[in-house]
Design an enzyme around this catalytic site. Structure first.
Site, PDB file in Angstrom:
ATOM      1  N   GLU A 220       8.901 122.860  60.980  1.00  0.00           N
ATOM      2  CA  GLU A 220       8.342 121.610  61.493  1.00  0.00           C
ATOM      3  C   GLU A 220       6.919 121.510  60.971  1.00  0.00           C
ATOM      4  OE1 GLU A 220       9.779 119.253  62.815  1.00  0.00           O
ATOM      5  OE2 GLU A 220      11.599 120.012  63.769  1.00  0.00           O
ATOM      6  N   CYS A 254       0.564 116.384  64.327  1.00  0.00           N
ATOM      7  CA  CYS A 254       1.274 116.249  63.052  1.00  0.00           C
ATOM      8  C   CYS A 254       1.796 114.843  62.795  1.00  0.00           C
ATOM      9  CB  CYS A 254       2.417 117.258  62.974  1.00  0.00           C
ATOM     10  SG  CYS A 254       3.645 117.076  64.289  1.00  0.00           S
TER      11      CYS A 254
END
Length: 488
Positions: A220, A254
């Site tokens: 991720e 993110c």
């Protein structure tokens, strides 16, 4: 919470921890659904009971406001752990696929088997949810796990080292603390799955280490998530929603909007929208606002300062002055307009409260700009035009696609969260996280009574037998014709 600094796990203990967890897994203690449910409920209790301690730890580590910890970390951990416990029985249900009548007696079956003993490496920016979210999937799947939190969030990392064995079964779940040496030792070992959340540079190290053992991997990552703004969209609403996404955790997330592609004639209107939204969010400025976070450390503060110092774009200073306080690592949200390709703000993921605006002359130019760069984790687009939406859907790639808002996709755990290409691979959230740590173990069980129907497979094979067995597939099975427009 302990006042002691982070206590690193002794290197010689790390292989012993892995071996002990593997012994627990091999004992099958994690297999019963009721055991998994209990661990998930305990995880929820830990988040709920120790909420104040988590808020205190994250305030010390990254000056994260209490509201952000409760809403973005504690709340989702409790909610998703409870929901996972409630649904894991259904997720783990054995499946019996539909097969032709002639094969039903073979009892084709798909069982959901835990992968084994897994390693979860989490980052500092949302350390609680990004540690416990993958852990929920590992627990639900029946795996044992080592948690390796970030040394850049030392108070949080030390806190979970103390709390996890109090709430979860310590024979199945352990915390390993430390920095590069401890992480390297962990990666030298063989695991049944590695789940890494972080940046692409470290991800390559993790992937190379996993490859030595052929260990399956979930990455991720992040990247530069762009925003496309349609000229017909309300610029004030777009600016308000984009700025909220950029200010969340001081841009250290993110899925933060990284840069904005806006029609050239609408750039100034969008900038005015940012200024109005900023004044509404922070009437006295963000620098001293208790609802606004700090940059994690001096290295990242200096990195952001360097990006701004080198930009050739025009800083918007009328309201958003871009003030900084290096002592407290406070960095005011800063918008830079008229940014062009090759600018410092386009070199890397900004991961901070700096937003670049790139004027473009057409939707096609915006799409081409996005496609010329690595696939983003999220593509944001502000438009109410269904034709524009479909064009963006058809002509771009990204892990997620969000229309007319930012970050809010994270509030829908029923959707898979994933990257593509440089932004990572492997889906998570709820059942998707469970699936990551689960092997689909297929089986058949051939009855003795089927022997008569199997005789044709045994040699010698006469032409008649070959024709009888292979004939339908090779010369008797109807195949639909292709569309005339597709034929040569």
């Amino acid at each position: 919470m302990s006042a002691h600094p982070l206590i690193n796990t002794p290197l010689e203990e790390i292989p012993k921890i892995r071996d002990a967890l593997r012994a627990t897994f091999n004992s099958c203690v994690t297999r019963p659904i009721a055991w998994r449910q209990h661990q998930l409920y305990q995880l929820a209790r830990m988040a709920q009971n120790e909420a104040d301690a988590f808020c205190e730890a994250l305030a010390k580590d990254i000056s994260k406001p209490r509201f952000d910890v409760l809403v973005g970390e504690v709340g989702p951990t409790v909610e998703r752990a409870v929901k996972s416990a409630q649904e894991v029985g259904e997720w783990a249900r054995t499946e019996y696929p539909e097969v032709p009548e002639s094969r039903k007696a073979w009892r084709p079956t798909v069982r959901k088997a835990p992968r084994g003993t897994v390693l979860i490496i989490s980052p500092w920016n949302y350390p609680m949810i990004l540690t416990f979210q993958p852990l929920m999937g590992a627990i639900a799947a029946g795996c044992c796990a080592v948690l390796k939190p970030s040394e850049a969030a030392p108070h949080f990392s030390q806190l979970i080292a103390e709390l996890v064995p109090k709430y979860l079964d310590p024979s199945a779940y352990r915390v390993v603390n430390g920095a590069a040496s401890e992480a390297t030792k962990l990666l030298e070992l063989q695991w049944d799955h590695i789940f890494y959340t972080g940046n692409g540079k470290v991800a390559r190290i993790v992937a190379a280490a996993a490859a030595k053992h052929l260990t399956p991997l979930t990455l991720e990552l992040g990247g530069k998530s762009p925003v496309i703004v349609d000229s017909a969209y309300d610029m004030d609403i777009a600016a308000k929603r984009i700025l909220w996404g950029k200010c969340t955790n001081a841009g250290q997330i993110c899925v933060s909007p990284d840069y904005v592609l806006v029609p050239r004639e609408k750039q100034d209107e969008l900038v005015e929208g940012f200024e109005k939204a900023y004044q509404a969010f922070f009437p006295n400025g963000a620098l001293d606002d208790s609802h606004y976070g700090s940059i994690v450390n001096e290295m990242h503060f200096n990195r952001l300062s360097s990006l701004l110092d080198r930009t050739k774009g025009e800083k918007v200073t009328r309201v958003m002055e871009g003030r900084k306080d290096v002592t407290r690592k406070r960095f005011e949200p800063t918008v830079v307009k008229d940014v062009k390709g090759g600018d410092s703000l386009l070199e890397e993921e900004i991961f901070g409260p700096v937003l670049a605006i790139i004027p473009i002359d057409s939707l096609e130019e915006a799409i081409a700009f996005v496609k010329a760069r690595p696939h983003p984790l999220v593509l944001y687009a502000f438009t109410e035009d269904p034709v524009v939406k479909q064009k963006i859907i058809d002509e771009t790639q990204s892990g997620s696609l969000v229309f007319n808002d930012t970050l809010q996709q994270l509030a829908v755990p029923e959707l898979p969260f994933t990257g593509v290409g440089e932004s990572g691979y492997g889906s998570q959230f709820m059942k998707y996280t469970y699936d990551i740590f689960t092997q689909l173990r297929s089986s058949i069980d051939m009855p003795k009574e089927a022997e008569a129907s199997l005789q044709g497979r045994y040699p010698p094979h006469s032409p008649e037998v070959v024709q009888a067995i292979a004939g339908p597939a090779f010369c008797g099975m109807p195949i639909p014709p292709s569309s005339p427009s597709l034929t040569n």
